[in-house]
Design a protein around this motif. Structure first.
Motif, PDB file in Angstrom:
ATOM      1  N   ILE A 177      25.938 -45.080  28.109  1.00 25.48           N
ATOM      2  CA  ILE A 177      27.384 -45.085  28.325  1.00 25.48           C
ATOM      3  C   ILE A 177      27.839 -43.660  28.630  1.00 25.48           C
ATOM      4  CG2 ILE A 177      29.628 -45.578  27.251  1.00 25.48           C
ATOM      5  CD1 ILE A 177      27.826 -48.078  27.622  1.00 25.48           C
ATOM      6  N   ASP A 178      28.516 -43.500  29.768  1.00 30.82           N
ATOM      7  CA  ASP A 178      29.047 -42.184  30.137  1.00 30.82           C
ATOM      8  C   ASP A 178      30.484 -42.090  29.623  1.00 30.82           C
ATOM      9  OD1 ASP A 178      29.887 -39.837  31.274  1.00 30.82           O
ATOM     10  OD2 ASP A 178      29.043 -40.263  33.255  1.00 30.82           O
ATOM     11  N   LEU A 179      30.602 -41.690  28.362  1.00 27.90           N
ATOM     12  CA  LEU A 179      31.922 -41.710  27.710  1.00 27.90           C
ATOM     13  C   LEU A 179      32.875 -40.701  28.337  1.00 27.90           C
ATOM     14  CD1 LEU A 179      33.906 -42.683  25.603  1.00 27.90           C
ATOM     15  CD2 LEU A 179      32.690 -41.350  23.869  1.00 27.90           C
ATOM     16  N   ASP A 180      32.361 -39.522  28.744  1.00 37.40           N
ATOM     17  CA  ASP A 180      33.230 -38.553  29.413  1.00 37.40           C
ATOM     18  C   ASP A 180      33.904 -39.200  30.634  1.00 37.40           C
ATOM     19  OD1 ASP A 180      32.978 -36.186  27.888  1.00 37.40           O
ATOM     20  OD2 ASP A 180      30.979 -35.852  28.707  1.00 37.40           O
ATOM     21  N   ARG A 181      33.087 -39.856  31.455  1.00 31.76           N
ATOM     22  CA  ARG A 181      33.614 -40.451  32.684  1.00 31.76           C
ATOM     23  C   ARG A 181      34.634 -41.546  32.356  1.00 31.76           C
ATOM     24  NH1 ARG A 181      32.384 -44.673  35.658  1.00 31.76           N
ATOM     25  NH2 ARG A 181      30.522 -45.190  34.462  1.00 31.76           N
TER      26      ARG A 181
END
Ligand code: ZN
Length: 389
Positions: A218-222
């Motif tokens: 999971i790319d939480l920043d994005r």
């Protein structure tokens, strides 16, 4: 004089200790006090776990909140690896407050007073089986037999090192478990030779956490940027510190309504296992009132991997180390398999048998102090019971 010897097999899950792969640990477990309800800490990263083992305290008190943390060094919050040299002082405060002993690590070795040791006296090894075996042989001969300190601890890199880049239960991972098993046998045989009646030397063998199989990153920043909740990839309004299957979110001061908005956003995400916000961080041993205002552990499920090892988890993308580890082992969160370290205690008055009461990494330090006749007050953990019941 009473002595304590500790061996940690990094990442070894209780359920992967089988007579086939770990014959010695299987036998040692039968003649030890075996703590079957033993938990790691949160985040269940090695550095956080090691600080809890060393101090007997939860992360809320020792302050090492993961393998990555966000720090404000004057220009706003930035996510850093705690393995960097600027974190060494903090790590030392957490693990070796007065620098009394010897520390041997491939990244640097120190004598009493934290004096760096000459390179030829240090530990020139890599992670993995070969380095672990060199370290174990030196530990047995030089530390246990010759130097004979009151407390000696050996931290094996396996099966963590192999588990991070091969599937759990694969032939390579099982070989790594077998190698850790052989190294524990070397230490136990040395201890038996030093203390044949097993009363003076307390031998503690365990792991710091387990692992889950990674199924999705999971790319939480994005996601936060797309939701309008973070200004940009390197902005310091909210900073995600990824810790494998968990993450801590740090907020610039004053955070205003942003903490609540992000908490609400996380609530609606199907990849989140649980989120802890504000005062609820205390429920999982994390500090409240610091810049880290939200912690998330990602969703897990019990499906088995192709090698019949149960347990999968999502992970948070780590921009400091952006590699794809789908199908390999990882940890950091509160998943049931990553929270299944093992713990055996033998000698020092511990009776063999299965102990069903809850125990945690933070109970190891007070147990060591009790055996050495020292005060155990002031720690979060409690000395382990010496008899089942
Ligand atoms: Zn690891």
């Amino acid at each position: 004089m009473n002595r304590v010897v500790i061996v940690v097999c990094d990442s070894l899950r209780t359920d992967l200790i089988t007579p086939r792969d770990a014959p010695f640990l299987s036998e040692l477990g039968r003649r030890s006090a075996r703590f079957v309800n033993h938990a790691s800490v949160f985040p269940s990263t090695t550095r956080t776990s090691a600080a809890s083992i060393a101090t007997g305290c939860l992360p809320a008190r020792h302050g090492l909140l993961g393998n990555t943390m966000a720090l404000d060094e004057g220009d706003g919050l930035v996510c850093l690896s705690v393995g960097r040299p600027d974190f060494r002082d903090r790590l030392h405060r957490a693990t070796d407050p007065d620098g009394f002993g010897w520390v041997y690590n491939a990244a640097g070795s120190y004598g009493p007073g934290r004096q760096p040791l000459p390179a030829e006296d240090g530990l020139q090894i890599g992670k993995g089986d070969a380095g672990d075996t060199v370290a174990t042989e030196r530990f047995c001969e030089e530390v246990l037999q010759r130097r004979a300190p009151a407390l000696a601890l050996l931290w094996l890199s396996e099966p963590d090192y192999t588990g991070h880049h091969t599937p759990l239960g694969s032939p390579a991972h099982r070989r790594a478990i077998a190698n850790a098993d052989a190294n524990v046998r070397r230490v136990a045989e040395t201890v038996a030779a030093l203390d044949s009646d097993g009363e003076r030397v307390l031998l503690i063998v365990g792991s710091d956490h387990g692992m889950e199989t990674v199924d999705e990153t999971i790319d939480l920043d994005r996601l936060l940027i797309e939701a309008g909740l973070k200004r940009g990839a390197t902005s310091s309004d909210v900073v995600v510190a990824p810790n494998g299957t968990a993450a801590l979110l740090y907020f610039a001061d004053p955070a205003g309504a942003l903490v609540g908005k992000i908490a609400w956003f996380l609530e609606a995400q199907d990849w989140v296992g649980r989120a802890f916000v504000g005062g609820r961080l205390a429920e999982v041993g994390l500090p409240t009132g610091s810049a880290a205002q939200i912690a998330v552990t990602l969703k897990t499920d019990d499906r088995a991997n192709p090698h019949d090892v149960p347990g999968h988890s999502h992970i948070i993308r780590d921009s400091l180390e952006p590699k794809d580890c789908t199908g390999f082992g990882q940890h950091g969160g509160l998943g049931s398999n990553e929270q299944r370290p093992f713990l055996f205690a033998s000698g020092g008055g511990f009776g063999s048998g299965v102990y069903h009461g809850r125990s945690s990494l933070i109970d190891i330090a007070p147990t060591v102090l009790r055996h050495l006749g020292l005060d155990t007050a002031g720690m979060d953990g409690r000395p382990l019971p010496r008899h089942p019941g």
